[in-house]
Motif scaffolding. Structure first.
Motif, short mmCIF file in Angstrom:
data_model
loop_
_atom_site.label_atom_id
_atom_site.label_comp_id
_atom_site.label_asym_id
_atom_site.label_seq_id
_atom_site.Cartn_x
_atom_site.Cartn_y
_atom_site.Cartn_z
N ALA A 13 0.83 -1.21 0.00
CA ALA A 13 0.00 0.00 0.00
C ALA A 13 0.86 1.25 0.00
CB ALA A 13 -0.93 -0.01 1.21
N ALA A 14 2.00 1.21 0.67
CA ALA A 14 2.89 2.36 0.73
C ALA A 14 3.67 2.55 -0.57
CB ALA A 14 3.86 2.20 1.90
N SER A 15 4.06 1.44 -1.21
CA SER A 15 4.88 1.53 -2.42
C SER A 15 4.61 0.33 -3.34
CB SER A 15 6.36 1.58 -2.02
OG SER A 15 7.17 1.63 -3.15
N PRO A 16 3.50 0.35 -4.06
CA PRO A 16 3.14 -0.82 -4.86
C PRO A 16 4.09 -1.08 -6.02
CG PRO A 16 1.52 0.94 -5.13
CD PRO A 16 2.48 1.38 -4.08
N GLY A 17 4.80 -0.09 -6.49
CA GLY A 17 5.70 -0.26 -7.62
C GLY A 17 6.90 -1.13 -7.33
N ARG A 18 7.16 -1.45 -6.09
CA ARG A 18 8.34 -2.25 -5.77
C ARG A 18 8.12 -3.74 -5.94
NH1 ARG A 18 9.42 -2.34 0.66
NH2 ARG A 18 8.60 -4.41 0.89
N PHE A 19 6.87 -4.16 -6.21
CA PHE A 19 6.56 -5.57 -6.39
C PHE A 19 6.49 -5.92 -7.87
CE2 PHE A 19 5.14 -4.48 -2.17
CZ PHE A 19 5.72 -5.49 -1.43
N HIS A 20 6.72 -7.20 -8.18
CA HIS A 20 6.82 -7.66 -9.56
C HIS A 20 5.50 -7.51 -10.29
CE1 HIS A 20 10.73 -9.42 -8.76
NE2 HIS A 20 10.23 -9.94 -7.67
N PRO A 21 5.52 -6.96 -11.51
CA PRO A 21 4.30 -6.91 -12.30
C PRO A 21 4.00 -8.28 -12.93
CG PRO A 21 6.09 -5.89 -13.50
CD PRO A 21 6.63 -6.26 -12.14
N THR A 22 2.73 -8.54 -13.17
CA THR A 22 2.33 -9.77 -13.87
C THR A 22 1.98 -9.40 -15.31
OG1 THR A 22 0.01 -9.48 -13.26
CG2 THR A 22 1.38 -10.76 -11.75
N LYS A 23 1.49 -10.39 -16.08
CA LYS A 23 1.10 -10.12 -17.45
C LYS A 23 -0.03 -9.10 -17.54
CE LYS A 23 1.95 -14.88 -18.78
NZ LYS A 23 1.31 -16.11 -19.24
N SER A 24 -0.88 -9.10 -16.54
CA SER A 24 -1.97 -8.14 -16.51
C SER A 24 -1.55 -6.94 -15.67
CB SER A 24 -3.23 -8.80 -15.96
OG SER A 24 -2.99 -9.21 -14.64
N ARG A 25 -2.47 -6.23 -15.15
CA ARG A 25 -2.17 -4.99 -14.40
C ARG A 25 -1.84 -5.22 -12.93
NH1 ARG A 25 -7.09 -3.66 -11.82
NH2 ARG A 25 -8.75 -5.01 -12.56
N PHE A 26 -1.71 -6.47 -12.51
CA PHE A 26 -1.48 -6.78 -11.10
C PHE A 26 0.00 -6.73 -10.73
CE2 PHE A 26 -5.33 -9.56 -11.87
CZ PHE A 26 -6.21 -8.62 -11.38
N ARG A 27 0.24 -6.61 -9.44
CA ARG A 27 1.57 -6.77 -8.85
C ARG A 27 1.52 -8.01 -7.97
NH1 ARG A 27 5.58 -3.19 -10.59
NH2 ARG A 27 4.52 -1.37 -11.39
N ARG A 28 2.63 -8.74 -7.86
CA ARG A 28 2.61 -9.97 -7.08
C ARG A 28 3.77 -10.03 -6.11
NH1 ARG A 28 6.62 -13.34 -8.53
NH2 ARG A 28 7.46 -13.08 -10.61
N ALA A 29 3.53 -10.79 -5.05
CA ALA A 29 4.58 -11.07 -4.06
C ALA A 29 4.29 -12.40 -3.42
CB ALA A 29 4.63 -9.97 -3.00
N ASN A 30 5.33 -13.11 -3.08
CA ASN A 30 5.18 -14.38 -2.37
C ASN A 30 4.81 -14.11 -0.92
OD1 ASN A 30 5.90 -15.90 -4.61
ND2 ASN A 30 8.06 -15.83 -4.09
#
Length: 66
Positions: A13-30
């Motif tokens: 929530a503070a910095s969503p750009g630091r997580f990996h993008p997926t093929k779509s518009r999502f960001r992902r993290a383990n």
């Protein structure tokens, strides 16, 4: 499990750009200590968690969500 999800949600929530993008518009993290991934999308006022997916699911599962 919920505690580990919060470890992802708060920094995302503070910095969503630091997580990996997926093929779509999502960001992902383990999710630590669990075989799961959390996918979220960026909003003007934060993030929305769209999917928590087990690692054994197909990588495209849930990417068609809006």
């Amino acid at each position: 499990f919920k505690r580990e999800l919060r470890h992802f949600i708060e920094p995302a929530a503070a910095s969503p750009g630091r997580f990996h993008p997926t093929k779509s518009r999502f960001r992902r993290a383990n999710v630590r200590h669990f075989p799961s991934r959390c996918l979220c999308c960026e909003l003007p006022d934060g993030i929305r968690v769209m999917l928590v997916r087990h690692h054994k699911r197909h990588p495209d599962h849930g990417l068609d969500r809006e």
